[in-house]
Design a protein around this motif. Structure first.
Motif, short mmCIF file in Angstrom:
data_model
loop_
_atom_site.label_atom_id
_atom_site.label_comp_id
_atom_site.label_asym_id
_atom_site.label_seq_id
_atom_site.Cartn_x
_atom_site.Cartn_y
_atom_site.Cartn_z
N GLY A 71 36.13 54.77 14.44
CA GLY A 71 35.65 55.47 13.25
C GLY A 71 36.64 56.53 12.79
O GLY A 71 36.86 56.73 11.59
N ALA A 72 37.28 57.23 13.73
CA ALA A 72 38.26 58.27 13.36
C ALA A 72 39.45 57.64 12.65
O ALA A 72 39.94 58.16 11.63
N ILE A 73 39.93 56.52 13.19
CA ILE A 73 41.07 55.85 12.56
C ILE A 73 40.67 55.34 11.16
O ILE A 73 41.40 55.54 10.17
N ALA A 74 39.51 54.72 11.12
CA ALA A 74 39.06 54.18 9.82
C ALA A 74 38.83 55.30 8.82
O ALA A 74 39.19 55.20 7.63
N GLY A 75 38.23 56.42 9.27
CA GLY A 75 37.98 57.55 8.38
C GLY A 75 39.25 58.17 7.88
O GLY A 75 39.35 58.61 6.72
N ALA A 76 40.28 58.25 8.73
CA ALA A 76 41.56 58.82 8.30
C ALA A 76 42.22 57.93 7.26
O ALA A 76 42.86 58.41 6.32
#
Length: 150
Positions: free
Chosen positions: A105-110
């Motif tokens: 989720g962090a990668i996708a959100g960034a």
């Protein structure tokens, strides 16, 4: 005749006295031989006792060394025995799902958050973590049902 008889009698007395002193000297020599013999026996016995003491000390020393070797061998056996490694506690599926979901989720959100990448990563990790925990809990429930059936 008296003089001759006196001379013979004197010679007899002197020879008697001399014989007595020879007997005394012979007795002294016998006593000395006995004492010497006893001293020789005592000396031999002392040597035998000394040899026995040395032998017993060597035997005791060998026994102590053997005991030490045995103790060392026993301690080596104990030390060489494979130690069971403490069993690591495995992650349950909920924890795994939370970690994987938060990372993803962090990668996708960034990537998706064009204006503020940090805010996008934070929101993505929270949403991904929540979805991962949910998925993991579902997987744990299925696993429990499967184990109960067995």
């Amino acid at each position: 005749m008296k003089t001759i008889l006196s001379i013979v009698f004197g010679a007899f007395i002197l020879s008697s006295c001399n014989s007595s002193s020879n007997k005394d000297a012979e007795l002294l020599r016998e006593k000395q031989r006995t004492v010497d013999s006893m001293q020789a026996v005592i000396t031999k016995q002392a040597v035998i006792d000394s040899m026995r003491n040395v032998a017993s000390e060597k035997e005791e020393k060998n026994k102590i060394e053997e005991d030490n070797k045995q103790a060392l061998a026993n301690s080596n056996v104990v030390q060489q025995a494979p130690q069971a490694a403490p069993r690591k506690k495995k992650w349950n599926n909920a924890a795994k799902g939370a970690a994987i979901g938060a990372g993803t989720g962090a990668i996708a959100g960034a990537i998706i958050g064009k204006g503020d990448r940090a805010k996008g990563a934070l929101v993505g990790s929270l949403v991904g973590g929540g979805v991962g925990v949910g998925t993991g809990l579902i997987a744990d429930g299925v696993k429990k049902k499967k184990n109960k059936g067995n």
